[in-house]
Design an enzyme around this catalytic site. Structure first.
Site, PDB file in Angstrom:
ATOM      1  N   GLU A   1     -11.622 -17.547   8.389  1.00  0.00           N
ATOM      2  CA  GLU A   1     -10.442 -17.758   7.975  1.00  0.00           C
ATOM      3  C   GLU A   1      -9.321 -18.221   9.104  1.00  0.00           C
ATOM      4  OE1 GLU A   1      -9.555 -13.566   6.489  1.00  0.00           O
ATOM      5  OE2 GLU A   1      -8.000 -14.917   4.694  1.00  0.00           O
TER       6      GLU A   1
ATOM      7  N   THR B   1     -10.124  -1.796  -1.908  1.00  0.00           N
ATOM      8  CA  THR B   1     -10.706  -1.790  -0.603  1.00  0.00           C
ATOM      9  C   THR B   1     -10.509   0.289  -0.449  1.00  0.00           C
ATOM     10  OG1 THR B   1      -9.246  -2.713   1.088  1.00  0.00           O
ATOM     11  CG2 THR B   1      -9.809  -0.677   2.198  1.00  0.00           C
TER      12      THR B   1
ATOM     13  N   HIS C   1       0.460  -0.958   0.334  1.00  0.00           N
ATOM     14  CA  HIS C   1       0.053   0.169   0.114  1.00  0.00           C
ATOM     15  C   HIS C   1       1.078   0.932  -0.462  1.00  0.00           C
ATOM     16  CE1 HIS C   1      -3.558  -2.673   1.790  1.00  0.00           C
ATOM     17  NE2 HIS C   1      -3.939  -2.836   0.386  1.00  0.00           N
TER      18      HIS C   1
HETATM   19  P1  5GP Z   1      -6.530  -3.917  -1.768  1.00  0.00           P
HETATM   20  O1  5GP Z   1      -8.425  -3.550  -1.684  1.00  0.00           O
HETATM   21  O2  5GP Z   1      -6.149  -2.759  -1.272  1.00  0.00           O
HETATM   22  O3  5GP Z   1      -6.501  -3.687  -3.019  1.00  0.00           O
HETATM   23  O4  5GP Z   1      -6.501  -5.059  -1.798  1.00  0.00           O
HETATM   24  C1  5GP Z   1      -5.664  -5.942  -0.717  1.00  0.00           C
HETATM   25  C2  5GP Z   1      -6.194  -5.557   0.690  1.00  0.00           C
HETATM   26  O5  5GP Z   1      -6.677  -7.128   0.576  1.00  0.00           O
HETATM   27  C3  5GP Z   1      -4.860  -6.455   1.760  1.00  0.00           C
HETATM   28  O6  5GP Z   1      -5.120  -5.012   2.685  1.00  0.00           O
HETATM   29  C4  5GP Z   1      -6.185  -6.893   2.903  1.00  0.00           C
HETATM   30  O7  5GP Z   1      -7.664  -6.508   3.814  1.00  0.00           O
HETATM   31  C5  5GP Z   1      -7.646  -7.708   1.815  1.00  0.00           C
HETATM   32  N1  5GP Z   1      -6.537  -9.245   1.764  1.00  0.00           N
HETATM   33  C6  5GP Z   1      -5.937  -9.685   0.597  1.00  0.00           C
HETATM   34  N2  5GP Z   1      -5.755 -10.927   0.385  1.00  0.00           N
HETATM   35  C7  5GP Z   1      -6.935 -11.223   1.742  1.00  0.00           C
HETATM   36  C8  5GP Z   1      -6.542 -12.167   2.957  1.00  0.00           C
HETATM   37  O8  5GP Z   1      -6.349 -13.825   2.162  1.00  0.00           O
HETATM   38  N3  5GP Z   1      -7.606 -12.476   3.376  1.00  0.00           N
HETATM   39  C9  5GP Z   1      -7.819 -11.615   4.381  1.00  0.00           C
HETATM   40  N4  5GP Z   1      -8.769 -11.213   5.015  1.00  0.00           N
HETATM   41  N5  5GP Z   1      -8.220 -10.368   3.601  1.00  0.00           N
HETATM   42  C10 5GP Z   1      -7.146 -10.684   2.259  1.00  0.00           C
END
Ligand code: 5GP
Length: 362
Positions: free
Chosen positions: A227, A98, A65
């Site tokens: 998870e 996010t 990030h």
């Molecule tokens: P972004 O939402 O920043 O595009 O993608 C990364 C975010 O997705 C991570 O910071 C996390 O919040 C979420 N994320 C990605 N992979 C996982 C996972 O395997 N489990 C969970 N609970 N969240 C994940």
């Protein structure tokens, strides 16, 4: 090309910042290293490491990030991620991300999402349809539909829809802001809400008001569920009855029963579960039980970049680990159309696309 690559596929669980090409991430890290924002050699090591526990994965995301959260980078990675999925014949993609604030550069959740949408608009190697108003995937209304999906001479086409993720670190107010943003962006292809982020952080009741509001307003909801071991939360989530859940790794007998009667579709991420040690080995993965029980499920990548996989790779893994043939894998892929967060017209078109592709796979 291998048949799993040729086969049309549906990706429903892909996190934008987890799906970045290694080469792009390293390039971006190198630039920040030169500017002195990060120490490149430290970061390079972390990016290239292949086995990570779930805990280490979230530390990696904090690093990613830092590297990616600015307007032009978000646009670039969105474009690349969509093009990469389309290149391996993903014909429908629900991309989740996010929305992030980055005060130091004046970025709001909204402008973050505007950068994502700009990335969708920038997709150029394939035809893309991402708003509810786009007819076919980039096909002008007056031209005859091109149904050929697997033929290299025809331009590839992909449908994309967006899910906005609530990070479990967020407050109720921040989660609500994400839901409101999703509602404002419906015309730009936002169809639902995801709850993700470190599963040992945050509590279900914090997110519940925003999720309830999202549902009242007609947004689709998918939750990262089970998870880690947390019976109370898993049960509350199943009770909430989201349209889909992701993972379902740490369920106990009673939760399996509830899940199966609920018929909530499960997004299965094999490589992710194995890499993060959520499941100790592939032969005991719950895919087998759910598949045999004919429970609705869909194979997904989760984080194709972070876990060095592709959706074709996930299909190949399932086929070889569980002894499934071409026809069964094709059916599994086609069944996923039933639980996509798009309207019936898109579903109809996808089914037609699959059926014409089926003839070529034989
Ligand atoms: P972004 O939402 O920043 O595009 O993608 C990364 C975010 O997705 C991570 O910071 C996390 O919040 C979420 N994320 C990605 N992979 C996982 C996972 O395997 N489990 C969970 N609970 N969240 C994940």
């Amino acid at each position: 090309e291998h048949w799993v690559t040729m086969m049309p596929k549906v990706e429903l669980h892909a996190h934008l910042n987890g799906s970045i090409r290694d080469s792009t991430l390293l390039e971006l890290a190198r630039v920040l290293g030169e500017k002195g924002v990060i120490v490149f050699s430290d970061v390079e090591h972390v990016i290239m490491k292949s086995d990570r526990t779930l805990h280490e994965v979230f530390k990696l995301f904090d690093l990613i990030h830092i590297i990616t959260t600015d307007y032009t980078t978000v646009t670039r990675i969105t474009k690349e991620v969509v093009e990469d999925f389309a290149a391996e014949n993903v014909v429908y993609l629900e991309l989740r991300t996010t929305p992030k604030r980055n005060d130091s550069i004046g970025m709001s959740k909204r402008s973050y999402m505007e950068a994502v949408v700009e990335g969708l608009r920038a997709v150029s190697t394939v035809d893309i349809a991402f708003t509810p108003h786009d007819l076919g995937a980039g096909i002008p209304a007056n031209s005859p539909p091109v149904k050929d999906l697997c033929n290299g001479t025809t331009r590839k086409k992909i449908y994309v829809r967006l899910l906005l993720s609530i990070d479990r670190r967020e407050t109720t107010a921040a989660a609500m802001e994400t839901v409101k943003l999703a509602l404002e962006m419906r015309d730009l292809g936002v169809v639902g809400i995801d709850l993700s982020g470190n599963p040992i952080v945050g509590e279900w009741i914090t997110f519940l008001p925003a999720l309830k509001f999202a549902r009242e307003q007609g947004l689709f909801i998918t939750l990262h569920c089970g998870e880690v071991r947390n019976r109370k939360e898993i049960q509350a989530m199943l009770e909430f009855s989201p349209q889909r859940i992701g993972h379902a790794c740490c369920f106990e007998e009673e939760e399996w029963r509830k899940l199966k009667t609920s018929e909530i579709p499960v997004e299965i991420c094999l490589t992710s579960n194995i890499r993060t040690e959520s499941i100790s080995s592939i032969d005991i993965h719950h895919f087998v039980d759910l598949y045999n029980a004919k429970h609705p499920l869909v194979l997904c990548t989760d984080d194709a970049g972070v876990f060095s996989t592709t959706l074709s790779g996930e299909y190949f893994l399932a086929a070889s680990a569980f002894g499934l043939g071409k026809r069964e894998m094709f059916q599994l892929s086609r069944n996923a159309i039933d639980f996509i967060f798009a309207d019936d017209k898109v579903k109809r078109e996808l089914r037609e696309n699959f059926d014409s592709a089926a003839m070529k796979l034989d």
